[in-house]
Design an enzyme around this catalytic site. Structure first.
Site, PDB file in Angstrom:
ATOM      1  N   LYS A  54       0.834  -1.207   0.000  1.00  9.65           N
ATOM      2  CA  LYS A  54       0.000   0.000   0.000  1.00  9.65           C
ATOM      3  C   LYS A  54       0.868   1.255   0.000  1.00  9.65           C
ATOM      4  O   LYS A  54       0.554   2.235  -0.696  1.00  9.65           O
ATOM      5  CB  LYS A  54      -0.943  -0.047   1.201  1.00  9.65           C
ATOM      6  N   GLN A  98      -4.088  -1.897   9.774  1.00 10.96           N
ATOM      7  CA  GLN A  98      -3.966  -3.202   9.133  1.00 10.96           C
ATOM      8  C   GLN A  98      -4.611  -4.291   9.993  1.00 10.96           C
ATOM      9  O   GLN A  98      -4.329  -4.427  11.182  1.00 10.96           O
ATOM     10  CB  GLN A  98      -2.493  -3.541   8.877  1.00 10.96           C
ATOM     11  N   ASP A 121     -10.393   3.196   4.267  1.00 11.98           N
ATOM     12  CA  ASP A 121     -10.427   1.742   4.112  1.00 11.98           C
ATOM     13  C   ASP A 121     -11.835   1.203   4.360  1.00 11.98           C
ATOM     14  O   ASP A 121     -12.078   0.011   4.239  1.00 11.98           O
ATOM     15  CB  ASP A 121      -9.429   1.094   5.079  1.00 11.98           C
TER      16      ASP A 121
END
Length: 281
Positions: A54, A98, A121
């Site tokens: 990313k 994450q 996200d």
């Protein structure tokens, strides 16, 4: 019949060129460089690899990244404090925590602590609710990437029977909501589903999002289905067995190279949108 390959890698590359141009245009207009902050908790090598991918994607489109690595003994309170600091930093436009985090951390509380305007996200409860109600929100990155992939290849969704296998809050559930919002008729299957084989056999659009290698057998899938595999496991296999599908399915995502690149692309695209919104305030 030869299945259309839904090439997420190629689409992500072409979209990155457009994103790079948009970033340059935004900065030229006087805005700060868009910045994605990534938080990695612990030392899981797979998670570290995903975070680096990313960060690399940000660099390719001219976006900035801020990498935060916390120890495996981090507490919920410490992680919440880190997120709060990023929420209040005007130079950060997107926050990625994450998944998964170590077991002692309340992951849902930490996801929900991310400011809605920086939830690029698509992991917050509020963001999910707004997306499901068709209100402005950043969608969960993997489902959002899948929807972009299907749209690019002109896959018809309206009126089709979509079967989603998996009900995680950041993949299966938002995937089902996005398909429903696109006027598909949606069935969600999970570990307690009875007659799974029969339900999968009804799918015009099948999304494998269960996290178990080749749980879904090729023989269960009807001819002419669109098959989207959101899984990735050691050896380059997904959640769906592919034997013979290339000659029976209407369309098929490769593993790797299908869904994965589009997940990252959705994340950086939504970070850019957040930066644009911040600049226009």
């Amino acid at each position: 019949m030869s299945a259309l390959m839904l090439d997420g890698k190629a689409l992500a590359v072409s979209r990155e060129a457009m994103l790079k141009a948009s970033v340059e245009e935004l900065v030229a207009a006087g805005a700060n460089q868009p910045v994605l902050a990534t938080i990695l908790v612990g030392d899981d090598p797979s998670s570290a690899t995903y975070v680096q991918m990313k960060i690399n994607a940000c660099g390719r489109v001219g976006m900035g990244s801020r990498s935060i690595h916390l120890g495996s003994d981090t507490t919920t309170e410490e992680l919440l404090a880190t997120i709060d600091g990023l929420n209040n930093d005007p130079d950060v436009h997107g926050i990625l925590l994450q998944h998964p985090v170590p077991s002692q951390i309340d992951e849902r509380a930490c996801f929900d602590a991310i400011a809605i305007e920086k939830d690029v996200d698509g992991v917050t409860t509020q963001g999910f609710g707004r997306m499901a109600m068709e209100e402005p929100a950043y969608g969960s990155a993997t489902p959002a990437g899948i929807m972009t992939l299907l749209q690019h290849y002109d896959i018809e969704l309206e009126g089709k029977h979509a079967v989603v296998v998996g009900r995680s809050p950041i993949l299966g559930k938002p995937m089902a909501a996005m398909l429903l919002n696109a006027n598909a008729t949606v069935t969600i299957c999970h570990s307690r589903t009875q007659n799974l084989e029969a339900l999968i056999g009804q799918a015009d659009i099948l999304v494998g999002a269960v996290g178990k290698p080749e749980l879904i057998k090729a023989e269960w899938i009807k001819d002419g289905a669109v098959v989207v595999d959101a899984g990735y496991h050691a050896g380059g296999i997904g959640d769906i067995e592919k034997d013979g599908l290339e000659s029976r399915a209407a369309a098929l995502t490769p593993v790797p190279g299908g869904v994965g690149p589009m997940t990252i692309n959705a994340l950086i695209s939504q970070t850019l949108e957040s930066a644009k919104a911040s600049h226009n305030q």
